[in-house]
Design a protein around this motif. Structure first.
Motif, PDB file in Angstrom:
ATOM      1  N   SER A 397       0.856  -1.391   0.442  1.00  0.00           N
ATOM      2  CA  SER A 397      -0.263  -0.248   0.164  1.00  0.00           C
ATOM      3  C   SER A 397       0.576   1.138   0.222  1.00  0.00           C
ATOM      4  CB  SER A 397      -0.868  -0.311   1.118  1.00  0.00           C
ATOM      5  OG  SER A 397      -2.042  -0.830   1.236  1.00  0.00           O
ATOM      6  N   PHE A 398       1.937   1.377   0.933  1.00  0.00           N
ATOM      7  CA  PHE A 398       2.924   2.207   0.669  1.00  0.00           C
ATOM      8  C   PHE A 398       3.325   2.784  -0.560  1.00  0.00           C
ATOM      9  CE2 PHE A 398       7.107   4.199   1.661  1.00  0.00           C
ATOM     10  CZ  PHE A 398       6.897   5.471   2.042  1.00  0.00           C
ATOM     11  N   ASN A 399       3.639   1.567  -1.444  1.00  0.00           N
ATOM     12  CA  ASN A 399       4.503   1.908  -2.317  1.00  0.00           C
ATOM     13  C   ASN A 399       3.709   2.013  -3.961  1.00  0.00           C
ATOM     14  OD1 ASN A 399       6.820   0.715  -2.329  1.00  0.00           O
ATOM     15  ND2 ASN A 399       6.188  -1.845  -2.450  1.00  0.00           N
ATOM     16  N   VAL A 400       2.281   2.090  -3.580  1.00  0.00           N
ATOM     17  CA  VAL A 400       0.891   2.662  -4.028  1.00  0.00           C
ATOM     18  C   VAL A 400       1.371   4.194  -4.069  1.00  0.00           C
ATOM     19  CG1 VAL A 400      -1.540   2.799  -4.598  1.00  0.00           C
ATOM     20  CG2 VAL A 400      -0.951   0.069  -4.741  1.00  0.00           C
ATOM     21  N   TYR A 401       0.912   4.369  -2.758  1.00  0.00           N
ATOM     22  CA  TYR A 401       1.336   5.744  -2.151  1.00  0.00           C
ATOM     23  C   TYR A 401       1.835   5.645  -2.467  1.00  0.00           C
ATOM     24  CZ  TYR A 401       0.348   9.112   1.540  1.00  0.00           C
ATOM     25  OH  TYR A 401       0.097  10.461   2.326  1.00  0.00           O
ATOM     26  N   ARG A 402       3.208   6.022  -2.896  1.00  0.00           N
ATOM     27  CA  ARG A 402       4.175   6.871  -3.354  1.00  0.00           C
ATOM     28  C   ARG A 402       3.405   7.000  -5.182  1.00  0.00           C
ATOM     29  NH1 ARG A 402      10.154   4.847  -1.701  1.00  0.00           N
ATOM     30  NH2 ARG A 402       9.053   2.807  -1.982  1.00  0.00           N
ATOM     31  N   ALA A 403       4.110   5.574  -5.265  1.00  0.00           N
ATOM     32  CA  ALA A 403       3.565   5.523  -6.925  1.00  0.00           C
ATOM     33  C   ALA A 403       2.100   6.782  -7.681  1.00  0.00           C
ATOM     34  CB  ALA A 403       2.596   4.278  -7.446  1.00  0.00           C
ATOM     35  N   VAL A 404       1.403   7.536  -6.930  1.00  0.00           N
ATOM     36  CA  VAL A 404       0.214   8.357  -7.065  1.00  0.00           C
ATOM     37  C   VAL A 404       1.310   9.337  -6.993  1.00  0.00           C
ATOM     38  CG1 VAL A 404      -1.862   9.374  -6.150  1.00  0.00           C
ATOM     39  CG2 VAL A 404      -1.748   6.919  -6.502  1.00  0.00           C
ATOM     40  N   TYR A 405       1.633   9.429  -5.879  1.00  0.00           N
ATOM     41  CA  TYR A 405       2.407  10.909  -5.156  1.00  0.00           C
ATOM     42  C   TYR A 405       3.427  11.077  -6.255  1.00  0.00           C
ATOM     43  CZ  TYR A 405       0.511  12.450  -1.537  1.00  0.00           C
ATOM     44  OH  TYR A 405      -1.042  12.877  -0.252  1.00  0.00           O
ATOM     45  N   ALA A 406       4.448  10.505  -6.988  1.00  0.00           N
ATOM     46  CA  ALA A 406       5.100  10.466  -7.968  1.00  0.00           C
ATOM     47  C   ALA A 406       5.254  11.319  -9.472  1.00  0.00           C
ATOM     48  CB  ALA A 406       5.665   9.147  -8.455  1.00  0.00           C
ATOM     49  N   VAL A 407       2.775  10.499  -9.709  1.00  0.00           N
ATOM     50  CA  VAL A 407       2.945  11.328 -10.955  1.00  0.00           C
ATOM     51  C   VAL A 407       1.620  12.284 -10.382  1.00  0.00           C
ATOM     52  CG1 VAL A 407       0.470  10.545 -12.341  1.00  0.00           C
ATOM     53  CG2 VAL A 407       1.937   8.068 -11.485  1.00  0.00           C
ATOM     54  N   ALA A 408       1.477  12.788  -8.675  1.00  0.00           N
ATOM     55  CA  ALA A 408       1.390  13.772  -8.782  1.00  0.00           C
ATOM     56  C   ALA A 408       2.263  15.132  -9.065  1.00  0.00           C
ATOM     57  CB  ALA A 408       0.754  14.171  -7.682  1.00  0.00           C
ATOM     58  N   LEU A 436       9.163  11.680 -15.223  1.00  0.00           N
ATOM     59  CA  LEU A 436       8.948  11.331 -14.432  1.00  0.00           C
ATOM     60  C   LEU A 436      10.022  10.517 -13.548  1.00  0.00           C
ATOM     61  CD1 LEU A 436       5.813   9.101 -15.405  1.00  0.00           C
ATOM     62  CD2 LEU A 436       6.173   9.806 -12.479  1.00  0.00           C
ATOM     63  N   LYS A 437      10.973  10.643 -14.737  1.00  0.00           N
ATOM     64  CA  LYS A 437      12.651  10.102 -14.552  1.00  0.00           C
ATOM     65  C   LYS A 437      13.372  11.941 -13.457  1.00  0.00           C
ATOM     66  CE  LYS A 437      12.823   8.123 -19.527  1.00  0.00           C
ATOM     67  NZ  LYS A 437      13.027   7.604 -20.341  1.00  0.00           N
ATOM     68  N   LYS A 438      13.051  12.378 -13.230  1.00  0.00           N
ATOM     69  CA  LYS A 438      13.299  13.208 -12.582  1.00  0.00           C
ATOM     70  C   LYS A 438      12.290  13.731 -11.028  1.00  0.00           C
ATOM     71  CE  LYS A 438      15.039  16.110 -16.427  1.00  0.00           C
ATOM     72  NZ  LYS A 438      14.831  16.811 -17.731  1.00  0.00           N
ATOM     73  N   VAL A 439      11.597  13.130 -10.606  1.00  0.00           N
ATOM     74  CA  VAL A 439      11.042  13.674  -9.392  1.00  0.00           C
ATOM     75  C   VAL A 439      11.773  12.664  -8.472  1.00  0.00           C
ATOM     76  CG1 VAL A 439       8.590  13.543 -10.919  1.00  0.00           C
ATOM     77  CG2 VAL A 439       9.713  11.473  -8.979  1.00  0.00           C
ATOM     78  N   ARG A 440      11.494  14.291  -7.423  1.00  0.00           N
ATOM     79  CA  ARG A 440      12.505  13.593  -6.179  1.00  0.00           C
ATOM     80  C   ARG A 440      11.433  14.350  -4.581  1.00  0.00           C
ATOM     81  NH1 ARG A 440      17.253  11.788  -5.064  1.00  0.00           N
ATOM     82  NH2 ARG A 440      18.181  11.686  -6.930  1.00  0.00           N
ATOM     83  N   PHE A 441      10.988  13.613  -4.450  1.00  0.00           N
ATOM     84  CA  PHE A 441       9.881  13.873  -2.863  1.00  0.00           C
ATOM     85  C   PHE A 441      10.983  12.926  -1.751  1.00  0.00           C
ATOM     86  CE2 PHE A 441       7.973  10.672  -5.313  1.00  0.00           C
ATOM     87  CZ  PHE A 441       7.036  10.359  -4.481  1.00  0.00           C
ATOM     88  N   SER A 442       9.947  13.433  -0.668  1.00  0.00           N
ATOM     89  CA  SER A 442      10.125  12.506   0.080  1.00  0.00           C
ATOM     90  C   SER A 442       9.006  12.614   0.878  1.00  0.00           C
ATOM     91  CB  SER A 442      11.099  13.017   1.257  1.00  0.00           C
ATOM     92  OG  SER A 442      12.344  13.135   0.986  1.00  0.00           O
ATOM     93  N   VAL A 443       8.701  10.754   1.069  1.00  0.00           N
ATOM     94  CA  VAL A 443       7.787  10.529   2.029  1.00  0.00           C
ATOM     95  C   VAL A 443       7.514   9.306   3.244  1.00  0.00           C
ATOM     96  CG1 VAL A 443       5.641   9.402   2.033  1.00  0.00           C
ATOM     97  CG2 VAL A 443       5.573  10.407  -0.035  1.00  0.00           C
ATOM     98  N   GLY A 444       7.337  10.532   4.038  1.00  0.00           N
ATOM     99  CA  GLY A 444       7.547   9.299   5.477  1.00  0.00           C
ATOM    100  C   GLY A 444       9.438   9.466   5.723  1.00  0.00           C
ATOM    101  N   SER A 446      11.146   8.890   3.728  1.00  0.00           N
ATOM    102  CA  SER A 446      12.033   7.975   2.447  1.00  0.00           C
ATOM    103  C   SER A 446      12.036   9.196   1.339  1.00  0.00           C
ATOM    104  CB  SER A 446      11.391   6.910   2.312  1.00  0.00           C
ATOM    105  OG  SER A 446      11.374   5.998   1.695  1.00  0.00           O
ATOM    106  N   SER A 447      12.796   8.602   0.396  1.00  0.00           N
ATOM    107  CA  SER A 447      13.737   9.453  -0.156  1.00  0.00           C
ATOM    108  C   SER A 447      12.703   8.768  -1.888  1.00  0.00           C
ATOM    109  CB  SER A 447      14.583   9.811  -0.532  1.00  0.00           C
ATOM    110  OG  SER A 447      15.173  10.068  -2.119  1.00  0.00           O
ATOM    111  N   MET A 448      11.832   9.733  -2.720  1.00  0.00           N
ATOM    112  CA  MET A 448      11.483   8.808  -3.580  1.00  0.00           C
ATOM    113  C   MET A 448      12.284   9.518  -4.733  1.00  0.00           C
ATOM    114  SD  MET A 448       9.588   6.339  -4.627  1.00  0.00           S
ATOM    115  CE  MET A 448       9.590   5.900  -6.461  1.00  0.00           C
ATOM    116  N   TYR A 449      12.722   8.880  -6.023  1.00  0.00           N
ATOM    117  CA  TYR A 449      13.098   8.311  -7.185  1.00  0.00           C
ATOM    118  C   TYR A 449      13.229   7.590  -7.753  1.00  0.00           C
ATOM    119  CZ  TYR A 449      18.130   7.891  -6.012  1.00  0.00           C
ATOM    120  OH  TYR A 449      19.305   7.817  -5.044  1.00  0.00           O
ATOM    121  N   PHE A 450      13.847   7.623  -9.503  1.00  0.00           N
ATOM    122  CA  PHE A 450      13.274   6.371 -10.311  1.00  0.00           C
ATOM    123  C   PHE A 450      15.461   6.375 -10.283  1.00  0.00           C
ATOM    124  CE2 PHE A 450       9.116   7.301 -10.498  1.00  0.00           C
ATOM    125  CZ  PHE A 450       9.026   6.307 -10.043  1.00  0.00           C
TER     126      PHE A 450
END
Length: 852
Positions: A397-408, A436-444, A446-450
């Protein structure tokens, strides 16, 4: 076999894809209507969510026709995933999430699809592609759809993701999977628009390898499910194991349990037991293990270590199998996640709403022929079932949550929302790819990028099952980070399932590790099965696992069974060694005797005793003896070039001068008393023309020439003999036993033999002229000393042998001094009455009378 099955699986996923499409398109009816039942939300921009809301529908039909997903059982895991997407979208739309300024004035919508089977995922992808086709190439008189999804979130597994990723990649529709970890999906040439929020199996395999190495589990069994996830993971782990000295005793593929496959699965369990492995690695999906573990329980297996992949290790579907807790210790990989704040309350709110909502009032919205059969599930029915969440649900569920925020975040950037509000405009899916290749943000935190392959930078948590009565929990005991590669495990938190007499971490090895100083000798086809052989002398082995011992460096040595080399002992006659001190004292006494005697003889040079001994020749003899004794100083300390050049020639030449003097003096005495009457003219001429002096000079010069030629032709130098002793280095001068040195010593020996002969011929002469016994004794001491030294030198080169060399020098000097000069010095000092001409005349008369 794994490679072939993997290729077969891949060819099935892609090669039959278009056949499925044709069959699916013909199998879907038209004219049905869609109810707004949690699976759709209107908005300005749309996401598509692919979630398994029901389990697979298995039929006996040969054609891949999609059955109605609602005919299957509810999938509570898929329900939580869908709710995570809905929760993330609601946070963004209501500005209540961690980024309240994200997409201001923009509302996200979604279409959720029930992908209960691979066919359902393919059909959902076709539905998205159909919208893109109408946008890119609209038909005359038709208007493009305004609710076409820009990004697809899902599906769940690698097997279901690969066909959809191929289809969506053809239109460059971004796809972000939350559970598909197969490393082949990182290939951008095949899957150009694929991203994921779960680490790839490459990282998971690395984590498993590190755990196996951490606990030295080198003798394992490896099982993988018969799908892309299991086959690729098993192949990768099998390849990597070879590089880390991990042996796979048994390897097989787990099929789905059916009546036909049950016996085959039982045979797998028996095969694992026959290999006597303690650790079984299971890179498998939950569905395959759900049928496998009951058969393991059936065989009363205990005390094993089950190392699991992320797909099943945190799943209650496996942990709730009756009797599974008796199998041993369950350790595995879990995707890193954070608990989503407010998500639990959101689900409870949905559950409460599901009990009071009147579904007959749902508005009916047409979807078209492809969407109907995938969006007919009633989300409120699923919510009413009150599905509890376990660790696996939280992570996904956390991975789904992060995926939605990456799109946003990508959409926020594309709409220029950071500069004066978001710009309303049409966006094609492919336009989001570079963002999407350049997104970089943090959730909880936890850094999120691709990365360049569309993979996240996260690693895995190491988890273990802990039982509290009949309840089980998944406890985090460590973690693995890939960049850089690092594993941390708190072993004290793991409750090992061990026999009653065991207290340590269980081992899983074919053969126990060899001790240091022992090498492995492989005894079978697996390099983990071996005997241990001790390393021979002069070799070492300071690690376990090597099959060959390492030779020691030239200046080091090692006894048998060594784990390291030791410095060789340096053998030389040190100045401060106790034996050296004793020899130096003896040398000092010798030099004092020879120099003191020379002074005494020089002061009594005109006395009969000194004249009978040779007169001024005595001073030459004592000087040569002093030089010979002084040559012993070249034997102490570390060898030097001057010392090597001097020590043997100085002694040989000096001692030869002394022997030449003794020989000539003995010859004179013998001639005077025995041969003067026979050769009067010849002896007188020789004696009057300085014959004795010239003879001494000639003999000394000959020996000197031999020594000089020997040193010039092959000069001795300091050397380190590494061969004589394996554990020591003999520091000496080179060419000690060279042909030139033997010639040099032969000259001295010949001279000593001649001296002995002439001295012995005068054994019956008057007492004052008869040194035969003393000289003979001196020469015997000289010869015995050097014979002992060279005999010892051939069998030993230690400091004691070097000391014997010095002692041979001093004993030779003292022997000649004691036999020839000491009696004369004694007479001069203690018997002066015997040092008169009358006494000597009387001795000669007595000798003559006796001869007559």
């Amino acid at each position: 076999m794994t490679n072939l099955m993997l290729q077969s699986s891949m060819s099935m996923d892609v090669g039959t894809l278009w056949g499925w499409l044709l069959l699916l398109l013909t199998a879907v009816g038209s004219g049905a209507e869609f109810q707004r039942n949690m699976l759709k939300l209107q908005g300005d921009y749309y996401l598509a969510g692919f979630f398994p809301l029901h389990d697979n529908i298995r039929t006996k039909r040969e054609r891949p026709i999609l059955e109605d997903c609602k005919l299957g059982t509810e999938n509570k895991h898929g329900y939580h995933l869908a709710q995570a997407l809905r929760f993330a979208v609601e946070e963004i739309n209501n500005r209540t999430g961690p980024y309240p300024n994200l997409l201001p004035g923009v509302r996200l919508g979604y279409h959720l699809y029930d992908t209960c089977a691979i066919q359902a995922g393919v059909l959902a992808s076709v539905n998205v592609m159909q919208d893109q086709e109408e946008i890119l190439r609209p038909l005359p008189g038709s208007s493009p759809p305004d609710d076409s999804p820009m990004v697809v979130i899902g599906p769940d597994s690698s097997s279901r993701t690969m066909p959809t990723a191929v289809l969506l990649g053809a239109y460059l529709v971004p796809q972000i999977s939350y559970e598909a970890s197969n490393e082949m999906l990182s290939n951008k040439a095949v899957y150009p628009s694929f991203f994921r929020t779960i680490p790839s199996d490459t990282i998971q395999v690395s984590a498993m390898i590190q755990v196996l190495k951490r606990y030295r589990w080198t003798w394992i069994a490896l099982l993988g499910s018969d799908n892309a996830y299991g086959l690729q993971g098993m192949q990768s782990l099998s390849q990597q194991s070879a590089y880390h000295d991990i042996c796979i005793a048994y390897q097989s593929v787990l099929p789905r349990r059916t009546a036909a496959n049950t016996q085959m699965l039982r045979n797998m369990v028996d095969a694992i037991l026959r290999t006597n492995v303690k650790t079984i690695v299971l890179f498998s999906s939950k569905s395959r293990l759900q049928g496998f573990f009951p058969l393991v329980v059936e065989r009363n297996v205990t005390g094993k270590i089950w190392l699991g992949s992320e797909d099943w290790i945190a799943s209650a579907l496996i942990a709730d199998i009756p009797g599974i807790r008796t199998l041993g210790t369950f350790l595995g990989m879990s995707v890193k996640f954070k608990v989503i704040p407010g998500f639990g309350g959101f689900e409870r709110k949905m559950q409460e709403m599901s009990r009071h909502i009147d579904r007959s009032e749902f508005s009916k919205l047409p979807l078209g022929p492809l969407g109907e059969c995938l969006q007919t599930s009633d989300g409120y029915v699923l919510a009413a079932s009150d599905h509890p969440m376990d660790s696996y649900d939280f992570a996904s569920s956390f991975n789904v949550y992060r995926a939605v925020y990456a799109v946003a975040h990508a959409l926020h950037k594309k709409l220029g929302c950071d500069v004066g509000g978001c710009e309303a405009r049409t966006i094609n899916p492919w336009q989001l790819l570079p963002l999407l290749k350049k997104v970089r943000f943090s959730v909880g935190n936890s850094s999120m990028y691709f990365d360049e392959n569309g993979d996240p930078p996260t690693g895995y948590d190491i988890v273990v099952w802990l039982w509290r009565g009949s309840q089980w929990i998944v406890k985090e005991v460590g973690s693995y980070t890939p960049y850089p590669s690092s594993l941390t495990v708190n072993t004290s938190l793991i409750e090992w399932s061990l026999p009653a007499d065991a207290t340590s971490v269980p081992n899983s090895m074919c053969s126990p590790d060899c001790d240091f100083g022992h090498r492995r000798l492989q005894t079978g086809q697996h390099k983990c099965c071996f005997d241990c052989l001790a390393c021979p002398a002069a070799t070492f082995l300071n690690k376990s696992g090597a099959s060959s011992c390492q030779p020691c460096p030239e200046k080091e040595w090692a006894p048998p069974k060594s784990e390291k080399c030791l410095q060789r002992t340096l053998l030389f006659l040190a100045w401060d060694a106790p034996l050296s001190v004793a020899l130096l004292l003896l040398l000092a006494a010798t030099l004092l005797l020879t120099t003191g005697s020379a002074v005494i003889l020089l002061l009594h040079l005109d006395t009969p005793v000194v004249k009978s001994a040779g007169g001024r020749t005595c001073i030459v003899m004592l000087a040569s003896l002093t030089a010979a004794a002084a040559s012993a100083l070249c034997h102490f300390g570390l060898p030097t070039r001057p010392g090597c050049l001097l020590k043997q020639p100085l002694f040989v030449v000096s001692f030869a001068v002394c022997l030449a003097c003794v020989t000539v003096r003995a010859f004179q005495v013998v001639c005077i008393f025995k041969f003067a009457s026979r050769l009067p003219m010849l002896y007188d001429r020789w004696a009057k023309n300085h014959g004795p002096e010239y003879t001494i000079l000639a003999v000394s010069a000959a020996v000197l020439c031999v020594s000089v030629l020997r040193v010039a032709a092959d000069p001795p130098e300091p050397s380190a003999d590494l061969r004589f002793y394996p554990d020591s280095i003999v520091l000496e001068c080179s060419h000690t036993l060279s042909p030139g040195s033997w010639v040099e010593l032969a000259c001295a020996s010949l001279l000593s033999g001649l001296c002995f002969t002439l001295s012995y011929m005068g054994k019956d002469l008057p007492a004052n002229y008869n040194e035969a016994k003393c000289v003979a004794f001196s020469l015997v001491v000289y010869m015995i000393s050097w014979i002992c030294y060279f005999t010892l030198y051939l069998i030993s080169r230690d400091a004691f042998t070097m000391a014997v060399n010095v002692f041979a020098i001093l004993s030779s000097v003292l022997g000649v001094f004691g036999g020839y000069f000491l009696p004369k010095v004694y007479i001069i000092i203690f018997r002066p009455q015997m040092n008169t001409s009358a006494h000597f005349q009387n001795c000669i008369q007595m000798y003559t009378m006796n001869k007559q």
